[in-house]
Design a protein around this motif. Structure first.
Motif, PDB file in Angstrom:
ATOM      1  N   ASP A 158     -19.451 -44.707  17.637  1.00 36.28           N
ATOM      2  CA  ASP A 158     -18.627 -43.865  16.776  1.00 36.28           C
ATOM      3  C   ASP A 158     -19.375 -42.566  16.475  1.00 36.28           C
ATOM      4  O   ASP A 158     -20.585 -42.576  16.255  1.00 36.28           O
ATOM      5  CB  ASP A 158     -18.318 -44.614  15.476  1.00 36.28           C
ATOM      6  N   ASN A 159     -18.678 -41.462  16.493  1.00 33.57           N
ATOM      7  CA  ASN A 159     -19.220 -40.117  16.302  1.00 33.57           C
ATOM      8  C   ASN A 159     -20.102 -39.667  17.458  1.00 33.57           C
ATOM      9  O   ASN A 159     -20.860 -38.708  17.323  1.00 33.57           O
ATOM     10  CB  ASN A 159     -19.986 -39.987  14.980  1.00 33.57           C
ATOM     11  N   GLY A 160     -20.002 -40.333  18.587  1.00 37.06           N
ATOM     12  CA  GLY A 160     -20.763 -39.969  19.769  1.00 37.06           C
ATOM     13  C   GLY A 160     -19.964 -39.077  20.708  1.00 37.06           C
ATOM     14  O   GLY A 160     -18.735 -39.024  20.661  1.00 37.06           O
ATOM     15  N   VAL A 161     -20.690 -38.401  21.592  1.00 36.51           N
ATOM     16  CA  VAL A 161     -20.074 -37.487  22.560  1.00 36.51           C
ATOM     17  C   VAL A 161     -19.550 -38.303  23.744  1.00 36.51           C
ATOM     18  O   VAL A 161     -20.330 -38.916  24.471  1.00 36.51           O
ATOM     19  CB  VAL A 161     -21.100 -36.436  23.047  1.00 36.51           C
ATOM     20  N   VAL A 167     -24.276 -37.003  26.230  1.00 35.30           N
ATOM     21  CA  VAL A 167     -23.144 -37.911  26.411  1.00 35.30           C
ATOM     22  C   VAL A 167     -23.576 -39.311  26.022  1.00 35.30           C
ATOM     23  O   VAL A 167     -24.657 -39.770  26.396  1.00 35.30           O
ATOM     24  CB  VAL A 167     -22.616 -37.860  27.861  1.00 35.30           C
ATOM     25  N   ASN A 168     -22.755 -39.985  25.234  1.00 37.06           N
ATOM     26  CA  ASN A 168     -22.972 -41.316  24.650  1.00 37.06           C
ATOM     27  C   ASN A 168     -23.897 -41.289  23.438  1.00 37.06           C
ATOM     28  O   ASN A 168     -24.068 -42.306  22.781  1.00 37.06           O
ATOM     29  CB  ASN A 168     -23.506 -42.328  25.671  1.00 37.06           C
ATOM     30  N   GLY A 169     -24.480 -40.139  23.147  1.00 37.50           N
ATOM     31  CA  GLY A 169     -25.317 -39.997  21.961  1.00 37.50           C
ATOM     32  C   GLY A 169     -24.544 -39.337  20.830  1.00 37.50           C
ATOM     33  O   GLY A 169     -23.410 -38.899  20.994  1.00 37.50           O
ATOM     34  N   GLY A 211     -14.220 -30.603  25.002  1.00 38.89           N
ATOM     35  CA  GLY A 211     -15.014 -31.822  25.021  1.00 38.89           C
ATOM     36  C   GLY A 211     -14.364 -32.867  24.131  1.00 38.89           C
ATOM     37  O   GLY A 211     -13.355 -32.589  23.472  1.00 38.89           O
ATOM     38  N   ALA A 212     -14.943 -34.078  24.097  1.00 39.39           N
ATOM     39  CA  ALA A 212     -14.346 -35.171  23.327  1.00 39.39           C
ATOM     40  C   ALA A 212     -15.410 -35.931  22.549  1.00 39.39           C
ATOM     41  O   ALA A 212     -16.497 -36.209  23.058  1.00 39.39           O
ATOM     42  CB  ALA A 212     -13.604 -36.118  24.255  1.00 39.39           C
ATOM     43  N   ILE A 213     -15.066 -36.279  21.308  1.00 40.59           N
ATOM     44  CA  ILE A 213     -15.933 -37.027  20.405  1.00 40.59           C
ATOM     45  C   ILE A 213     -15.222 -38.316  20.009  1.00 40.59           C
ATOM     46  O   ILE A 213     -14.039 -38.303  19.679  1.00 40.59           O
ATOM     47  CB  ILE A 213     -16.258 -36.211  19.131  1.00 40.59           C
ATOM     48  N   ASN A 214     -15.942 -39.433  20.024  1.00 44.47           N
ATOM     49  CA  ASN A 214     -15.390 -40.722  19.621  1.00 44.47           C
ATOM     50  C   ASN A 214     -15.262 -40.768  18.100  1.00 44.47           C
ATOM     51  O   ASN A 214     -16.239 -40.584  17.380  1.00 44.47           O
ATOM     52  CB  ASN A 214     -16.314 -41.847  20.108  1.00 44.47           C
ATOM     53  N   ARG A 215     -14.066 -41.033  17.608  1.00 41.80           N
ATOM     54  CA  ARG A 215     -13.826 -41.185  16.165  1.00 41.80           C
ATOM     55  C   ARG A 215     -13.138 -42.517  15.859  1.00 41.80           C
ATOM     56  O   ARG A 215     -12.426 -42.650  14.872  1.00 41.80           O
ATOM     57  CB  ARG A 215     -12.955 -40.031  15.654  1.00 41.80           C
TER      58      ARG A 215
END
Length: 167
Positions: A36-39, A88-90, A141-145
């Motif tokens: 969560d909140n990762g790239v 990415v993934n961080g 770009g996309a961020i996990n929320r």
């Protein structure tokens, strides 16, 4: 301060020069889990998003197709230049200079379930996009929320379709 001359073009000229376009982009992901909140994806180029170098466009709609059927809440981050939001993934760890290039964020959280895939869309966004001086490109770009980890099974599992009105 910007100055707008509303009489520069007649109504017909103004409407006649606006170009409506639909552009497809594959976000670049990988197959490791993104917390969560990762790239999920650093910004990728949306070529010819505006009509002329340093031009503007109005983002009207976005549609995100998720081949993995995750239906995860995602923030789409639109930037003026190619940049990194983080690894990415961080976690997001972009510098202040990156924040200055962000044009806006569109949040997607509700999806239509297509059984093996999901699709989310947002319309009537009205976000102004402006390209840098020597280009017609914008970046996204996309961020996990989602509140949890998201794992993609392939590098091209997120497909974005945007609708823009170019000036």
């Amino acid at each position: 301060m910007a100055e707008t001359n509303i009489f520069k073009y007649s109504t017909n000229e103004r409407l006649g020069k606006m170009d409506v376009d639909i552009i497809d982009i594959d976000l670049v992901t990988d197959t490791d889990a993104t917390a969560d909140n990762g790239v999920i994806s650093n910004p990728v180029e949306i070529a010819n998003c505006v009509a002329v170098n340093a031009g503007t466009a109005l983002l009207h709609s976005v549609q995100l197709i998720d081949d993995d059927d995750d239906g995860a809440a995602i923030d789409l981050v639109f930037t003026q230049v190619a940049t990194n939001l983080g690894t990415v993934n961080g976690a997001i760890d972009a510098a202040d200079s990156v924040a200055a290039s962000i044009l806006g964020v569109v949040s997607l959280s509700s999806y239509f379930d297509g059984i093996a895939w999901q699709i989310s869309q947002k319309t009537n966004i009205g976000l102004t996009l402006k390209a840098a001086a020597s280009t017609k490109s914008i970046y996204v770009g996309a961020i996990n929320r989602s509140g949890g980890a998201v794992t993609k099974t392939a590098a091209d599992d997120l497909h974005l379709r945007i609708g823009v009105i170019k000036d």
